[in-house]
Design an enzyme around this catalytic site. Sequence first.
Site, PDB file in Angstrom:
ATOM      1  N   GLY A 177       0.866  -1.178   0.000  1.00  0.00           N
ATOM      2  CA  GLY A 177       0.000   0.000   0.000  1.00  0.00           C
ATOM      3  C   GLY A 177       0.901   1.225   0.000  1.00  0.00           C
ATOM      4  N   ALA A 178       0.614   2.158  -0.922  1.00  0.00           N
ATOM      5  CA  ALA A 178       1.569   3.243  -1.185  1.00  0.00           C
ATOM      6  C   ALA A 178       1.997   4.026   0.070  1.00  0.00           C
ATOM      7  CB  ALA A 178       0.987   4.171  -2.253  1.00  0.00           C
ATOM      8  N   ASN A 227      -3.075   2.088 -10.359  1.00  0.00           N
ATOM      9  CA  ASN A 227      -3.504   1.379  -9.151  1.00  0.00           C
ATOM     10  C   ASN A 227      -3.458  -0.121  -9.434  1.00  0.00           C
ATOM     11  OD1 ASN A 227      -4.440   1.448  -6.406  1.00  0.00           O
ATOM     12  ND2 ASN A 227      -6.421   0.752  -7.135  1.00  0.00           N
ATOM     13  N   LYS A 228      -3.758  -0.886  -8.412  1.00  0.00           N
ATOM     14  CA  LYS A 228      -3.678  -2.349  -8.504  1.00  0.00           C
ATOM     15  C   LYS A 228      -4.306  -2.877  -9.789  1.00  0.00           C
ATOM     16  CE  LYS A 228      -2.054  -4.604  -6.303  1.00  0.00           C
ATOM     17  NZ  LYS A 228      -0.658  -5.004  -6.676  1.00  0.00           N
ATOM     18  N   ASP A 273      -1.458   4.341  -6.497  1.00  0.00           N
ATOM     19  CA  ASP A 273      -0.017   4.352  -6.223  1.00  0.00           C
ATOM     20  C   ASP A 273       0.663   5.566  -6.826  1.00  0.00           C
ATOM     21  OD1 ASP A 273      -0.872   1.426  -5.972  1.00  0.00           O
ATOM     22  OD2 ASP A 273       1.086   1.540  -5.001  1.00  0.00           O
TER      23      ASP A 273
HETATM   24  C1  LIG Z   1      -3.814   3.612   0.047  1.00  0.00           C
HETATM   25  S1  LIG Z   1      -3.055   2.362  -0.790  1.00  0.00           S
HETATM   26  C2  LIG Z   1      -3.233   2.686  -2.529  1.00  0.00           C
HETATM   27  C3  LIG Z   1      -2.606   1.653  -3.388  1.00  0.00           C
HETATM   28  O1  LIG Z   1      -1.277   1.477  -2.976  1.00  0.00           O
HETATM   29  C4  LIG Z   1      -3.367   0.330  -3.358  1.00  0.00           C
HETATM   30  O2  LIG Z   1      -4.629   0.528  -3.915  1.00  0.00           O
HETATM   31  C5  LIG Z   1      -2.604  -0.717  -4.118  1.00  0.00           C
HETATM   32  O3  LIG Z   1      -2.734  -0.850  -5.310  1.00  0.00           O
HETATM   33  C6  LIG Z   1      -1.642  -1.521  -3.343  1.00  0.00           C
HETATM   34  O4  LIG Z   1      -0.919  -2.431  -4.105  1.00  0.00           O
HETATM   35  P1  LIG Z   1       0.104  -3.413  -3.370  1.00  0.00           P
HETATM   36  O5  LIG Z   1       0.731  -4.201  -4.471  1.00  0.00           O
HETATM   37  O6  LIG Z   1      -0.712  -4.245  -2.433  1.00  0.00           O
HETATM   38  O7  LIG Z   1       1.097  -2.525  -2.653  1.00  0.00           O
END
Ligand SMILES: CSC[C@@H](O)[C@@H](O)C(=O)COP(=O)(O)O
Length: 362
Positions: A63-64, A264-265, A254
């Site tokens: 998570g960012a 984003n994911k 992100d």
């Molecule tokens: C507030 S967290 C926002 C993003 O980081 C979240 O949606 C995401 O895509 C996280 O991906 P990850 O691969 O689990 O780090």
Amino acid sequence: MSIQDQQEEKNKAADWLQSVRWNSATDSLDLLDQRQLPDEIVYLELTTSEQVWDAIKQLAVRGAPAIGIAAAYGVYLGARDTSGSLELLLAETVKQCDYLATSRPTAVNLFWALERMKQRATELASAGGEPEAMKQSLLDEAKLIQSEDEETCRLIGVHALDLFEDGMGVLTHCNAGGLATARYGTALAPMYLAQERGIHLKVFADETRPVLQGARLTAFELQQAGVDVTLICDNMAGVVMSKGWVQAVIVGTDRVAANGDVANKIGTYSVAVLAKAHGIPFYVACPMSTIDLNTANGADIPIEERHEDEITQGFGKRTAPKGVKVFNPAFDITPNEYVTAIITEKGVIRAPYHENLKKLFE
Ligand SMILES: CSC[C@@H](O)[C@@H](O)C(=O)COP(=O)(O)O
């Protein structure tokens, strides 16, 4: 009491599951191992920057914003054993920042937090003083990054909740909750605030293949908090929308490019297209530290590709033939025309994003 001390007090008294926790008794970073959720709550006790790098790479912390916070503590852990002059300490701090920046490429919060640590170190070194005091100040800066993120997320929640009404169905993808931040999350912040205020939202959580942040983390943390959450497979988002059960989509991000394209994911883009096809608003919630005006558009955002095992034998069970070709990007880009609004701690931003994102920083 300084804001850093307040953060430590909060850590001790926390009644929510913290992803990142500074432990002053052991001078270590206690990281909730998110790979083990929802089965087990295990904290890793990290004492070196290499361990922090690894925890970021292996998604123990993810998570960012949480990645940025963990990395900031990692800088302190990496620099604290340096002996000698302030100049040597500064050089080591910069080296640690550059090293931790190689852990994951997409979330700009990582680079933002490391840049902030570098700048603080530069200021401290030029101000003079004892190296030990500079080390303490670096640790304080990491604590400050963490406590500011908590307040930022709460504000995002306040602004986002203005867009929702009692009884609405809200779909989210991946995990942009308390686990991905210092507290509250970005996309999940309005759900927590709604609950505090007695507003009922019905949340649909995409499970989020391949590593199931939606099922393992979003469903888990919302359920723990007593929020009404329904877990669906990613390929069910269309059907719940077509049934009229979803009135808004909200996701984290992100990195937001200067033109409003959003990384984003993986799978977020598909959700955005589905939302548009059903006339459902698609909201993106993030702190300003996720907005990267130095990246012109989504095509310029580096997208991490992860190991094929996440798809072919995720969680230890082989589900695809050995040797099959695999494509495993961890993120995708949602073009700005699909984004109804971007919600930050300063308020709600709408198109034209190029102008309005820039204004946000003026
Ligand atoms: C507030 S967290 C926002 C993003 O980081 C979240 O949606 C995401 O895509 C996280 O991906 P990850 O691969 O689990 O780090």
